[in-house]
Design a protein around this motif. Structure first.
Motif, mmCIF file in Angstrom:
data_model
loop_
_atom_site.group_PDB
_atom_site.id
_atom_site.type_symbol
_atom_site.label_atom_id
_atom_site.label_comp_id
_atom_site.label_asym_id
_atom_site.label_seq_id
_atom_site.Cartn_x
_atom_site.Cartn_y
_atom_site.Cartn_z
ATOM 1 N N SER A 249 0.696 -1.083 0.030
ATOM 2 C CA SER A 249 -0.038 0.020 0.038
ATOM 3 C C SER A 249 0.655 1.488 0.024
ATOM 4 C CB SER A 249 -0.951 0.178 1.184
ATOM 5 O OG SER A 249 -0.109 -0.146 2.433
ATOM 6 N N THR A 250 2.109 1.134 0.596
ATOM 7 C CA THR A 250 3.140 2.204 0.622
ATOM 8 C C THR A 250 3.990 2.410 -0.786
ATOM 9 O OG1 THR A 250 4.537 1.108 1.896
ATOM 10 C CG2 THR A 250 2.772 2.416 2.853
ATOM 11 N N ASN A 251 3.903 1.332 -1.513
ATOM 12 C CA ASN A 251 5.004 1.336 -2.803
ATOM 13 C C ASN A 251 6.140 1.556 -2.125
ATOM 14 O OD1 ASN A 251 2.825 0.980 -4.783
ATOM 15 N ND2 ASN A 251 2.338 3.321 -4.479
ATOM 16 N N SER A 252 6.573 1.131 -0.803
ATOM 17 C CA SER A 252 7.792 1.125 -0.431
ATOM 18 C C SER A 252 8.695 -0.242 -0.728
ATOM 19 C CB SER A 252 8.150 1.291 0.948
ATOM 20 O OG SER A 252 7.153 0.529 1.711
ATOM 21 N N PHE A 253 9.727 -0.108 -0.563
ATOM 22 C CA PHE A 253 10.617 -1.445 -0.524
ATOM 23 C C PHE A 253 10.842 -1.973 1.010
ATOM 24 C CE2 PHE A 253 11.507 1.200 -4.254
ATOM 25 C CZ PHE A 253 11.429 -0.100 -5.405
ATOM 26 N N SER A 254 10.313 -3.230 1.187
ATOM 27 C CA SER A 254 10.495 -3.691 2.456
ATOM 28 C C SER A 254 10.462 -5.018 2.506
ATOM 29 C CB SER A 254 9.275 -3.147 3.547
ATOM 30 O OG SER A 254 8.017 -3.449 2.906
ATOM 31 N N THR A 255 11.031 -6.114 3.511
ATOM 32 C CA THR A 255 10.910 -7.353 3.331
ATOM 33 C C THR A 255 9.876 -7.951 3.570
ATOM 34 O OG1 THR A 255 13.419 -7.141 4.389
ATOM 35 C CG2 THR A 255 12.308 -9.334 4.289
ATOM 36 N N TYR A 256 9.426 -9.231 3.002
ATOM 37 C CA TYR A 256 8.329 -9.956 3.180
ATOM 38 C C TYR A 256 9.035 -11.597 2.983
ATOM 39 C CZ TYR A 256 7.918 -10.678 -1.870
ATOM 40 O OH TYR A 256 8.111 -11.001 -3.139
ATOM 41 N N GLU A 257 8.110 -12.368 3.810
ATOM 42 C CA GLU A 257 8.317 -13.961 3.567
ATOM 43 C C GLU A 257 7.393 -14.459 2.902
ATOM 44 O OE1 GLU A 257 9.965 -16.697 7.068
ATOM 45 O OE2 GLU A 257 7.967 -16.884 6.882
ATOM 46 N N ILE A 258 7.907 -15.574 1.718
ATOM 47 C CA ILE A 258 6.761 -16.268 1.218
ATOM 48 C C ILE A 258 7.309 -17.660 1.272
ATOM 49 C CG2 ILE A 258 8.234 -15.911 -0.910
ATOM 50 C CD1 ILE A 258 5.687 -16.265 -2.577
ATOM 51 N N THR A 259 6.107 -18.582 1.840
ATOM 52 C CA THR A 259 6.390 -19.956 1.902
ATOM 53 C C THR A 259 5.357 -20.511 1.016
ATOM 54 O OG1 THR A 259 6.731 -19.612 4.314
ATOM 55 C CG2 THR A 259 6.215 -21.693 3.607
ATOM 56 N N VAL A 260 6.000 -21.785 0.060
ATOM 57 C CA VAL A 260 5.427 -22.537 -0.564
ATOM 58 C C VAL A 260 5.082 -23.845 0.396
ATOM 59 C CG1 VAL A 260 5.132 -24.098 -2.726
ATOM 60 C CG2 VAL A 260 6.262 -21.579 -2.818
ATOM 61 N N HIS A 261 4.094 -24.338 0.578
ATOM 62 C CA HIS A 261 3.660 -25.510 1.502
ATOM 63 C C HIS A 261 3.667 -27.032 0.893
ATOM 64 C CE1 HIS A 261 2.628 -22.832 4.605
ATOM 65 N NE2 HIS A 261 2.056 -21.999 3.830
ATOM 66 N N GLU A 262 4.178 -28.035 1.484
ATOM 67 C CA GLU A 262 4.081 -29.195 0.834
ATOM 68 C C GLU A 262 2.436 -29.546 0.558
ATOM 69 O OE1 GLU A 262 6.293 -31.275 0.110
ATOM 70 O OE2 GLU A 262 8.137 -30.868 1.319
ATOM 71 N N LEU A 263 2.453 -30.272 -0.211
ATOM 72 C CA LEU A 263 0.889 -30.861 -0.652
ATOM 73 C C LEU A 263 0.217 -31.387 0.368
ATOM 74 C CD1 LEU A 263 1.712 -32.524 -4.020
ATOM 75 C CD2 LEU A 263 0.399 -30.341 -3.794
#
Length: 658
Positions: A249-263
């Motif tokens: 929402s702020t169009n800023s550069f900040s860290t995020y975490e993304i996780t792909v889960h096992e089936l």
């Protein structure tokens, strides 16, 4: 200031009173289902709490509130948008989501170009203090101006696309809030030339249908932190690479975490730390690939500061390549023959709005039963849950851009028409084409984009618009194929040479039909530099008993061909499909689109009747014949292959491995 406070108090009181007298959902609101020309098996199931499912499966938050149900409605004239009827009780009940023209709406009337829609809502008391409150609309046809508690909060144009407004600063957090939506929908009146697909208020003929006006997809609230995820762009390839961009929402550069889960598990298969606002690539090792035969999907979570969303994706790669000298569409590096119905997504009870999610999935399930592996979603955009169903069931989707009105009266010739009104109409079409791609490009099932259908709204004099528009689509989504022109005037743009011919096919073949004159002719000889596609054929119909037909007049039940019995209908259809198989075997045919999934109003050439109560297909016959298409394609697809598809456009991206 005192006057302003007094007015605010009166306004809040009026909204509370309106809510007390007119609850948003329930049977005491005056809403009544109308009796239309035809219903479906799901019509009676809709009730006054339609579409309760979370409407946005790719960006889903835990804290949300559905605003669907019985609203209030008023038809008005031009110029009323600046005078919202705040604190009033609008005269008539309407079911949201629905088209005003539909029986489900409770209105079932045409020609209301200007309308007010009204409801009230409370903000759930358990939503965190300090969070933002967003209001989301799945789609409103055509222009929507939104007011909360008498204050204008935003405007949106485009009848097929989702939009969101942050309404936090306009809310009463401890009381009832009034929501008003002003809608303007000209469809094809006057000289308006806007993307409308096959909706009409003015045209005749069998291929134009009842229009849709109003709020026809789900409306919902959600609670987010002060900084939140606004959009998730994600493509997962057959090589296991995930290319993701998280927009904030702020169009800023900040860290995020993304996780792909096992089936089927919460266990992480891969986790990456990325920076919002720019693309990021990370690797998932040895994923099960998504195909129509095995549509494997992985759940995904993204955590960005205090915000967390749920999503999903399948791993697959779409490209094109040369196999034994023939240009082919490739899925995960292999030739995948594309066998699809023309799917228009109309319903006799809801027009554009399916009565239920179950009803919407029913069409796809019946197609899957006989072996269809693809859908041409014909000049309409569906609710997000449709594309989730296509992802889950395993369909390749060619998504059409809804067409501009194709036959605007020629001001210089009373007997003629013009294809394109001018640069303003073109610019708006271009803008909305961009919205289409941005909204749907992360769904696994999307296989290709169609820009123009049969010259509708397509300028046919140089400079030809399909060339820059093909470049536009590829710039927004380099991971899909582009069908620049489906049928008619073709100047060789895009990845497909797409022929339309009723009733028999002419797919990648050295014979074609000249349907008129033009700079390059219509349906000219197959261009071997592109993929051969039969973008429309078939159209074989059968007239129906009146209890299953939109029109109780056989003269208005039409098709490109008509048969006397269901047995003869099956024979004639299979005969045409066998010809398509022969063109796979002899020529350069890589896909076919059969007209069509269901009857639509006066068109009775569906695999099923418009009310979905009659399935014309002989299941065994259709299944075996469709399998023969795939078998023929497999024999043509065993040769040497050289990938000629475009690059994935990944230069300069973040790359992280876990």
């Amino acid at each position: 200031m005192r006057a302003l406070r007094a007015f605010s108090t009166i306004l809040a009181s009026a909204s509370i009173v309106a809510s007390a007298i007119l609850p948003r959902q329930g049977n005491s609101t005056g809403y009544q289902l109308q009796t239309g020309p035809l219903d479906t098996p799901w019509t009676a199931d809709v009730g006054t709490n339609p579409w309760p499912e979370h409407p946005r499966p790719r960006v889903e938050r835990a804290q949300w509130k559905n605003l669907n149900g019985v609203w209030r409605w008023r038809s008005v004239t031009a110029g009323q948008v600046e005078f919202p009827p705040t604190g009033q009780i609008l005269e008539r009940s309407v079911l949201i989501p629905s088209c005003l023209e539909s029986a489900l709406s409770g209105i079932m009337e045409r020609g209301h170009l200007y309308s007010w829609f009204q409801t009230s809502f409370d903000v759930p008391s358990d939503w965190p203090t300090g969070n933002r409150v967003l209001i989301n609309f799945g789609a409103v046809d055509y222009e929507a101006t939104v007011f909360v508690n008498g204050k204008r909060v935003g405007f949106h144009r485009g009848g097929y696309f989702e939009f969101t407004f942050d309404v936090t600063d306009y809310l009463s957090m401890n009381g009832t809030n009034e929501l008003l939506v002003h809608v303007f929908d000209p469809t094809d009146t006057g000289r308006y030339q806007i993307p409308i697909g096959k909706q009409t208020l003015t045209r005749g003929g069998m291929i134009w249908y009842t229009p849709c006006t109003g709020i026809w997809q789900t409306v919902w609230l959600e609670s987010t932190p002060a900084v939140y995820i606004t959009k998730l762009d994600l493509a997962a390839g057959a090589d296991g690479n995930v290319n993701v961009t998280v927009h904030s929402s702020t169009n800023s550069f900040s860290t995020y975490e993304i996780t792909v889960h096992e089936l089927g598990s919460d266990i992480a298969k891969a986790t990456a730390l990325c920076i919002s606002g720019s693309p990021c690539i990370f690797k998932v090792r040895s994923p099960d690939l998504w195909t129509p035969d095995s549509p494997t999907l992985y759940n995904i979570t993204v955590t960005h500061g205090s915000d967390s969303i749920s999503s999903y994706s399948g791993f697959r790669t779409i490209s094109r390549g040369v196999i034994d000298g023939v240009e082919r569409p490739l899925l995960n590096g292999r030739f995948e023959f594309f066998w699809s119905p023309l799917d228009q997504g109309f319903w006799p009870d809801g027009i554009y709005t399916p009565p239920t999610v179950e009803a919407m999935r029913y069409d796809l399930e019946k197609l899957k039963e006989v072996g269809f592996n693809a859908i041409r979603k014909h000049i309409k955009v569906e609710p997000a849950l449709y594309y989730k169903a296509a992802d889950e069931l395993g369909f390749l989707v060619i998504q059409d851009m809804p067409s501009l009105r194709p036959d605007l009266p020629d001001p210089n010739n009373s007997c003629g028409s013009v294809r394109l009104e001018g640069p303003d109409a073109q610019a708006e079409f271009n803008r909305q084409l961009g919205l289409l791609v941005e909204q749907l490009k992360s769904y696994t099932s999307i296989f290709a984009w169609t820009i123009y259908n049969e010259e509708w709204g397509q300028a046919t004099k140089p400079p030809f618009p399909e060339f820059p528009l093909t470049d536009l689509v590829r710039s927004l989504d380099p991971t899909r194929l582009v069908n620049a022109v489906s049928g008619w005037t073709d100047h060789t743009a895009g990845d497909f040479d797409d022929n339309h011919h009723y009733s028999t096919p002419q797919c990648g073949s050295p014979f074609w039909s000249v349907q008129g004159s033009g700079p390059s002719g219509y349906n000219s000889a197959y261009d071997p530099s592109r993929i051969g596609l039969q973008g429309e054929f078939g159209g074989v119909g059968q007239q129906l008993p009146f209890e299953h037909a939109w029109f109780d007049d056989l003269a208005r039940q039409t098709a490109y061909e008509l048969t006397n019995t269901t047995e003869e209908w099956n024979y004639r259809c299979i005969q045409n499909i066998v010809q398509l198989r022969e063109q796979i075997e002899r020529y350069a045919c890589s896909g076919g689109v059969w007209t069509q999934t269901t009857d639509v109003e006066g068109e009775v050439n569906g695999l099923m009747s418009y009310d979905r109560r009659i399935n014309r297909m002989d299941k065994g016959l259709w299944s075996s014949t469709i399998q023969s298409l795939y078998d023929a394609a497999a024999k043509r697809g065993n040769g040497s292959m050289a990938i000629t598809g475009r690059g994935a456009g990944l230069d300069g991206l973040q790359e992280v491995f876990t």
